[in-house]
Design a protein around this motif. Structure first.
Motif, mmCIF file in Angstrom:
data_model
loop_
_atom_site.group_PDB
_atom_site.id
_atom_site.type_symbol
_atom_site.label_atom_id
_atom_site.label_comp_id
_atom_site.label_asym_id
_atom_site.label_seq_id
_atom_site.Cartn_x
_atom_site.Cartn_y
_atom_site.Cartn_z
ATOM 1 N N SER A 356 -8.630 -1.473 2.839
ATOM 2 C CA SER A 356 -8.431 -0.241 2.078
ATOM 3 C C SER A 356 -7.252 0.548 2.624
ATOM 4 O O SER A 356 -6.469 1.122 1.868
ATOM 5 C CB SER A 356 -9.700 0.610 2.110
ATOM 6 N N TYR A 357 -7.114 0.586 3.933
ATOM 7 C CA TYR A 357 -5.982 1.288 4.539
ATOM 8 C C TYR A 357 -4.681 0.537 4.296
ATOM 9 O O TYR A 357 -3.660 1.140 3.938
ATOM 10 C CB TYR A 357 -6.200 1.449 6.044
ATOM 11 N N ARG A 358 -4.711 -0.772 4.474
ATOM 12 C CA ARG A 358 -3.472 -1.532 4.315
ATOM 13 C C ARG A 358 -2.911 -1.365 2.905
ATOM 14 O O ARG A 358 -1.702 -1.160 2.735
ATOM 15 C CB ARG A 358 -3.732 -3.012 4.632
ATOM 16 N N ALA A 359 -3.777 -1.444 1.909
ATOM 17 C CA ALA A 359 -3.309 -1.318 0.529
ATOM 18 C C ALA A 359 -2.835 0.098 0.224
ATOM 19 O O ALA A 359 -1.786 0.300 -0.401
ATOM 20 C CB ALA A 359 -4.442 -1.720 -0.425
ATOM 21 N N THR A 360 -3.620 1.082 0.670
ATOM 22 C CA THR A 360 -3.266 2.469 0.366
ATOM 23 C C THR A 360 -1.996 2.876 1.081
ATOM 24 O O THR A 360 -1.137 3.553 0.510
ATOM 25 C CB THR A 360 -4.425 3.403 0.747
ATOM 26 N N TRP A 361 -1.860 2.485 2.332
ATOM 27 C CA TRP A 361 -0.654 2.842 3.089
ATOM 28 C C TRP A 361 0.592 2.256 2.428
ATOM 29 O O TRP A 361 1.630 2.920 2.356
ATOM 30 C CB TRP A 361 -0.768 2.343 4.523
ATOM 31 N N ALA A 362 0.505 1.006 1.989
ATOM 32 C CA ALA A 362 1.677 0.354 1.389
ATOM 33 C C ALA A 362 2.165 1.102 0.161
ATOM 34 O O ALA A 362 3.375 1.180 -0.096
ATOM 35 C CB ALA A 362 1.345 -1.092 1.039
ATOM 36 N N GLU A 363 1.241 1.675 -0.617
ATOM 37 C CA GLU A 363 1.630 2.450 -1.790
ATOM 38 C C GLU A 363 2.036 3.869 -1.412
ATOM 39 O O GLU A 363 3.035 4.396 -1.892
ATOM 40 C CB GLU A 363 0.477 2.482 -2.797
ATOM 41 N N ARG A 364 1.241 4.488 -0.538
ATOM 42 C CA ARG A 364 1.471 5.900 -0.247
ATOM 43 C C ARG A 364 2.786 6.130 0.481
ATOM 44 O O ARG A 364 3.436 7.165 0.291
ATOM 45 C CB ARG A 364 0.292 6.444 0.562
ATOM 46 N N VAL A 365 3.191 5.211 1.334
ATOM 47 C CA VAL A 365 4.424 5.431 2.076
ATOM 48 C C VAL A 365 5.628 5.501 1.142
ATOM 49 O O VAL A 365 6.650 6.119 1.468
ATOM 50 C CB VAL A 365 4.613 4.344 3.148
#
Length: 537
Positions: A356-365
């Protein structure tokens, strides 16, 4: 790390006679008295309560000695080589230099020769603690024995109670209120949204009733609500920390008593020769789309750096120092959001983060990252400006605390605090000053300098054992051999198991149940925000 034991193991030879036991106790107490009468009295009481035979498991010992280390105590004192740190329960009871500790039952002696003992580290800007299988163990495995959790809500308070009760392993926690902001805002629940001064005051009182250690304020607060929060917090004896609201100047917030400014937000404008012009622009621009407003403020902050005035900066920083306003620069997250989006995607520490973090971070950054060569240069220069600003503040006397904003893209619990210390040194702090920002300074900020933040008699036993000297190179802070949290030793082997357990938990698909919160930065941009990001006004 080796642990000294009686030369005859319990399963091959009988334990010592009563006479031998009493003799060894007297010898240990004589040695302990070298550290002061109070320490000997404490040790004597614990030894009296200890078993009458040699402890089969050293972990069950009443007293622990980290023997023969070099102690860097977090003050300005010179390092003390060949020093033994004596721990009884969760407290340091003595520091004894130059004399080896005699072995006795009820005492665990840990060979720390060649190691460096430093105070436990504090991450003074953390999020995400409620991800209990990931964040608390990663903090401790990296020597972070205390955190300032910057978004408080019931689940966070419940976790703190479980940690304090010894039901789960984790760092000490000082917990914020729910973030208080004014709509329209990028924040959703569990933020406390206030529209009037009376609602603002009620939010402060409610935060105190719920057990918050301080009030956290946010960017979109209007002046009336912010001034009401500051006044009510003063009546309730609650410190206020957080973002510098867009529509309040740094000088005003400092004069009103805001305890810390996070992320360096607002300081490019506050140190510009054109501060009055930018302040008027902000006042004249209503917040209709909060995400677009965020990008507009970024544009203005970048523009403000072009008219930076060292004289104005020194004047502001002297004011902050005089008022007791601290800076929490969070250079770790500032570096991420001013770098191209894929810069940290292959970081090996990603294996400790759930999907969940890996996917969200990739988009949010992507919200923050430069998307053209020109913007890459501009944002790199902006980060360098922020780094220089921290150096100016430090030299002018502003107190600095180190924090990471972990939970935001590529800001890892525990690990990123080591990055923060390196970035603080790059900004101009000495290795000792950087270390103090997360030890002694953190304790002073919290008003707890008599109990934590340094290695001294009477302080809590939160310590880190390093394999190399952090004052020679701050990057040695990563060379952790063992950690002591609340008097409990986490050995090298136990630390390795903790990291392996986190990695296994992160690979568990059930932890992908929800996306992580990102409280210090906005949600994905609206179409209007995207236009602003491309340079529009």
């Amino acid at each position: 790390m080796s642990e000294a034991a009686h030369p005859e193991s319990a399963d091959t030879a009988p334990g010592p006679t009563t006479t031998a036991t009493e003799s060894s106790r007297r010898e240990f107490l004589r040695w302990l008295s070298l550290g002061g009468v109070g320490a000997a009295a404490t040790g004597g009481a614990l030894l009296t309560a200890a078993p009458k035979v040699w402890a089969e498991d050293p972990a069950d010992a009443a007293i622990m000695v980290l023997a023969g280390a070099t102690v860097i105590d977090g003050t300005n004192a010179r390092p003390r080589p060949d020093t033994s740190v004596v721990i009884a329960g969760d407290r340091i009871v003595s520091l004894i230099r130059g004399r080896p500790a005699p072995r006795t039952n009820g005492v665990r002696i840990v060979d720390a020769r060649g190691k460096f003992v430093i105070p436990g580290l504090w991450d003074m800007h953390a999020h995400g603690t409620v991800d209990e299988q990931i964040f608390p163990p990663l903090h401790l495995a990296n020597g972070v024995t205390g955190i300032r959790e910057m978004w408080g809500y019931p689940e966070v308070q419940a976790l703190r109670r479980r940690i304090d009760a010894g039901e789960t392993l984790g760092p000490r926690m000082r917990v914020a209120s729910p973030i208080i902001d004014e709509p329209p805002t990028i924040l959703g629940p569990p933020a406390a949204l206030v529209r009037t001064p009376s609602e603002a005051r009620a939010a402060v009182r409610r935060s105190k009733d719920e057990g918050a250690d301080f009030v956290k304020v946010y960017s979109y607060l209007g002046r009336d609500a912010y001034f009401a929060i500051m006044d009510e917090a003063r009546h309730q004896r609650l410190p206020v920390a957080g973002h510098l609201p867009y529509r309040v100047t740094a000088a005003e917030a400092s004069d009103l008593g805001q305890r810390s400014f996070e992320h360096l937000f607002g300081l490019p404008v506050a140190t510009s020769l054109r501060e009055r012009e930018f302040t008027q622009r902000i006042a004249d621009t209503p917040v209709t789309d909060p995400t677009a407003y965020f990008y507009l403020m970024r544009e203005w902050e970048w523009e403000a750096t072009e008219s930076f005035s060292l004289r104005r900066a020194v004047g502001l920083f002297r004011r902050l120092a005089r008022n007791g306003t601290w800076l929490s620069p969070t250079l770790a997250v500032n570096r991420v959001v001013n770098s191209p989006a894929d810069t940290f995607a292959a970081d090996p520490r990603m294996r400790y983060m759930p999907a969940s973090y890996r996917a969200t971070w990739a988009e949010r950054v992507k919200i923050f990252a430069p998307n053209t060569p020109e913007r890459t240069v501009r944002q790199r220069e902006f980060f360098q400006f922020l780094s220089r600003l921290v150096g100016h503040a430090q030299r002018t006397g502003v107190a600095i605390v180190g924090g990471t904003d972990c939970g935001n893209p590529y800001c890892f619990p525990g690990f990123s605090l080591h990055d923060e210390l390196s970035l603080l040194v790059d900004a101009g702090l000495s290795e000792l000053e950087a270390l103090q920002s997360v030890t002694r300074n953190a304790a002073r900020y919290l008003g707890e300098e008599q109990t934590t933040g340094t290695v001294a008699r009477g302080r809590v036993a939160d310590l880190v054992l390093l394999d190399a000297d952090p004052l020679a190179d701050i990057r040695n802070i990563r060379r952790i051999h063992a950690v002591v949290s609340r008097g409990r030793l986490i050995t090298s082997a136990q630390r390795a198991r903790m990291l392996a357990d986190v990695e296994a938990a992160a690979a568990n698909p059930t932890l992908a149940r929800r996306a992580p919160s990102c409280p210090c930065h906005p949600a994905l941009p609206t179409p209007n925000a995207r236009r602003v990001r491309q340079g529009g006004r």
